[in-house]
Write a protein that holds these residues in place. Structure first.
Motif, PDB file in Angstrom:
ATOM      1  N   LEU A 102      34.104  43.680  44.219  1.00 58.59           N
ATOM      2  CA  LEU A 102      35.552  43.585  42.957  1.00 58.59           C
ATOM      3  C   LEU A 102      35.281  42.100  41.813  1.00 58.59           C
ATOM      4  O   LEU A 102      35.483  42.649  40.952  1.00 58.59           O
ATOM      5  CB  LEU A 102      36.628  43.304  43.773  1.00 58.59           C
ATOM      6  CG  LEU A 102      36.541  44.496  44.719  1.00 58.59           C
ATOM      7  CD1 LEU A 102      38.501  44.780  45.509  1.00 58.59           C
ATOM      8  CD2 LEU A 102      37.036  45.772  44.129  1.00 58.59           C
TER       9      LEU A 102
ATOM     10  N   ASN B 264      32.760  43.321  39.220  1.00 59.08           N
ATOM     11  CA  ASN B 264      33.624  43.866  38.300  1.00 59.08           C
ATOM     12  C   ASN B 264      34.226  43.402  37.364  1.00 59.08           C
ATOM     13  O   ASN B 264      34.392  43.503  36.271  1.00 59.08           O
ATOM     14  CB  ASN B 264      33.984  45.600  38.624  1.00 59.08           C
ATOM     15  CG  ASN B 264      33.154  46.493  39.522  1.00 59.08           C
ATOM     16  OD1 ASN B 264      31.970  45.990  39.013  1.00 59.08           O
ATOM     17  ND2 ASN B 264      33.598  47.010  40.632  1.00 59.08           N
TER      18      ASN B 264
ATOM     19  N   LEU C 195      32.731  50.812  43.502  1.00 58.09           N
ATOM     20  CA  LEU C 195      34.216  50.890  44.082  1.00 58.09           C
ATOM     21  C   LEU C 195      33.699  52.437  45.218  1.00 58.09           C
ATOM     22  O   LEU C 195      34.924  52.123  45.685  1.00 58.09           O
ATOM     23  CB  LEU C 195      35.303  51.134  42.812  1.00 58.09           C
ATOM     24  CG  LEU C 195      35.097  49.901  41.901  1.00 58.09           C
ATOM     25  CD1 LEU C 195      35.330  50.724  40.388  1.00 58.09           C
ATOM     26  CD2 LEU C 195      36.050  49.153  42.600  1.00 58.09           C
TER      27      LEU C 195
ATOM     28  N   ILE D 224      45.325  50.742  42.765  1.00 58.43           N
ATOM     29  CA  ILE D 224      44.834  49.453  41.459  1.00 58.43           C
ATOM     30  C   ILE D 224      45.728  49.043  40.604  1.00 58.43           C
ATOM     31  O   ILE D 224      46.413  50.265  40.478  1.00 58.43           O
ATOM     32  CB  ILE D 224      43.315  50.645  40.963  1.00 58.43           C
ATOM     33  CG1 ILE D 224      43.044  49.577  39.592  1.00 58.43           C
ATOM     34  CG2 ILE D 224      43.758  52.040  40.593  1.00 58.43           C
ATOM     35  CD1 ILE D 224      41.976  50.496  38.661  1.00 58.43           C
TER      36      ILE D 224
ATOM     37  N   PHE E  74      42.524  44.940  41.128  1.00 59.43           N
ATOM     38  CA  PHE E  74      42.424  45.348  42.497  1.00 59.43           C
ATOM     39  C   PHE E  74      42.659  45.126  43.894  1.00 59.43           C
ATOM     40  O   PHE E  74      42.532  43.536  43.628  1.00 59.43           O
ATOM     41  CB  PHE E  74      40.973  45.950  42.824  1.00 59.43           C
ATOM     42  CG  PHE E  74      40.098  46.830  41.365  1.00 59.43           C
ATOM     43  CD1 PHE E  74      39.893  48.379  41.816  1.00 59.43           C
ATOM     44  CD2 PHE E  74      39.593  46.179  40.590  1.00 59.43           C
ATOM     45  CE1 PHE E  74      39.733  48.873  40.673  1.00 59.43           C
ATOM     46  CE2 PHE E  74      39.237  47.334  39.176  1.00 59.43           C
ATOM     47  CZ  PHE E  74      39.298  48.231  39.748  1.00 59.43           C
TER      48      PHE E  74
END
Length: 536
Positions: free
Chosen positions: A397, A400, A463, A479, A489
């Motif tokens: 997470l 990203n 993910l 999300i 997230f």
């Protein structure tokens, strides 16, 4: 060749042939065993009742013999001496003729006692000479000092024999003896009839129990038939959607049906995952393999002598090779995530510690980004999750968020909890995700256009891995996103109480202790193999 002519050796998924022999169905086994049990119980009860009834009958026969003895003794003890004449006059009464010249029956105790067909009454004098007998008896005479009643077998049959002395009322002198022999004919006839009735009732009870139990077995074992039909359907077509129908009554068979359906669903899911895994890998590997093959063919044709083309092809091939290596590793991580329940059942992790560690690591490796941690917990909280998996989820997470926060290089990490769950949120300030794409970002190899293009790196599995890991530990991931404003997230996990965490740690220690000896043995084997290799 017909289908029945095929031998097990000709089919790849053949099963072992069944053993020959007579086969009872479960319904018949249930019916016959129930009938047998009913017969055993019925026989035991009937045996007790039969013995009690026959005991009462025997007591009644002894009473009749005793009454006859008493009547005869009472009738004869008033005589001074017993002779054949006076005994016959007293015990064999003559018919009395009335005024109408019609005989009247005698109705007294002597007639009632001596008239029984099953009894033979014999009177003896003091010397043992027979004076009177109602009928010929087979039992020999024997003196008796007092009244006694006993059983004696004559010609293979049991008889009831009563003996008593006849004493004079005055002087208590023995005048003679009376002997009563009961052949128990009525007793034996009643015994035979009772046995016949009991046998008939027992057969009727056994037949009724067999029919009733077979009917009940047919009704109660319907779920077993449905399970068997489902098994046959799955064996013929492993991809079938047939399942055991839902049962209205709640019992062990309904639990078995539910467990069987769950097992089929799990197996089907694993099969689908395996098929999807093969399809995804083949699809994703097709492009890098084609690229490498193209560069190799180009080098083989005319690029060997051109340093620029050679350098470009080598770099492109190495880049694709690294991407394939990363793809294979991520696919393996995804497959391992499918077996969390088996491999990591007793793991306990301090979530607060992992959150702070990941936050500090990203601050160090991305100094050009602004990382903000909003910790509303301020105390250690534990969850049932493997530490490395929780760290992997947070890294996915956070990575990203860093990857897609190009304009505003800022990432927020929020950590909070309520009474039951703890929640970690990662917020980026990138381009955001549309409502349509938001539902598919957790799919394997899915990339959102532009914001999640391949130019930013990755294979589109991060993910998907995070979602599978968090769900395997009974958590959830959601999300929130808006185009142009970034995405948030959120992962949520159940909080473990101190008692539950202690119990899981104890189970983990027991499992590790059970595996210590095999581990030591394997290390010894490795050491032995290394020593033998060195000696060679």
């Amino acid at each position: 060749m017909t289908q029945t002519d095929k031998t097990p050796e000709l089919t790849g998924d053949s099963v072992a042939p069944k053993k020959a022999g007579f086969r009872f169905s479960l319904k018949w086994e249930w019916a016959l065993s129930t009938a047998f049990g009913v017969l055993v119980i019925f026989a035991a009860i009937v045996f007790l009742i039969f013995n009690s009834f026959m005991t009462v009958l025997m007591r009644q026969e002894k009473t009749h013999v005793s009454d006859t003895l008493n009547v005869v003794v009472e009738k004869l003890n008033s005589q001074k001496q017993l002779t054949s004449t006076n005994v016959n006059q007293l015990l064999r009464p003559q018919a009395v003729v009335s005024a109408t010249k019609q005989p009247t029956p005698y109705n007294n105790a002597v007639i009632a006692s001596l008239a029984r067909d099953s009894q033979a009454v014999t009177v003896y004098d003091a010397d043992g000479q027979s004076l009177f007998a109602t009928r010929q008896g087979d039992v020999s005479f024997r003196r008796a000092s007092k009244q006694s009643i006993s059983t004696q077998t004559v010609s293979g049959r049991k008889n009831l024999v009563g003996r008593s002395p006849i004493r004079a009322k005055q002087g208590n002198r023995i005048l003679g003896y009376v002997q009563v022999t009961d052949n128990l004919r009525d007793y034996r006839a009643t015994q035979v009839k009772l046995l016949q009735v009991e046998v008939v009732l027992g057969l009727m009870a056994g037949l009724a129990a067999a029919v009733l139990s077979y009917s009940l077995a047919t009704f109660l074992l319907r779920p077993v038939e449905e399970i068997r039909e489902t098994i046959h359907a799955v064996r013929e077509d492993p991809q079938t959607d047939k399942r055991v129908p839902e049962m209205h009554h709640q019992d062990e068979l309904s639990d078995l049906g539910s467990l069987f359906n769950d097992m089929l669903d799990t197996t089907q899911r694993y099969m689908d995952q395996q098929q999807q895994f093969v399809e995804d890998v083949s699809h994703e590997l097709r492009t890098p393999v084609a690229i490498i093959q193209g560069h190799m063919e180009m080098l083989d044709r005319w690029g060997k002598e051109d340093p620029e083309v050679l350098d470009e092809s080598i770099k492109a091939s190495l880049q694709e090779t690294k991407r394939m290596k990363s793809l294979v590793q991520e696919m393996l991580d995804l497959q391992r995530a499918e077996q969390i329940e088996v491999n990591y059942p007793n793991e306990v992790t301090d979530v607060s510690e992992v959150v702070e560690q990941v936050f500090d690591n990203f601050k160090m490796i991305h100094p050009d980004y602004v990382f903000i941690l909003d910790d509303d917990v301020h105390q250690p909280l534990q969850a049932q999750i493997y530490r490395n998996h929780l760290e992997q989820i947070l890294i996915i997470l956070m990575d990203n968020a860093v990857k897609y926060s190009q304009t505003r290089k800022e990432v927020h990490l929020t950590y909070e909890s309520d009474l039951r769950n703890l929640e970690v949120a990662v917020q980026d300030f990138g381009e955001g995700i549309s409502q349509e794409n938001r539902k598919r970002v957790f799919n394997r190899f899915y990339r959102v256009d532009k914001a999640r293009s391949r130019t930013k790196g990755g294979n589109g599995l991060g993910l998907a891995i995070a979602k599978r890991l968090i769900e395997a530990y009974h958590g959830r991931i959601t999300i929130e996103s808006a185009l142009g404003h970034g995405s948030v997230f959120r992962i949520s996990l159940p909080i473990l109480s101190p008692e539950a965490a202690q119990a899981l740690n104890a189970k983990k220690e027991q499992t590790q202790a059970a595996n210590d000896i095999p581990g030591i043995q394997s290390e010894l084997l490795v050491d032995d193999s290394e020593n033998s290799t060195k000696s060679e």
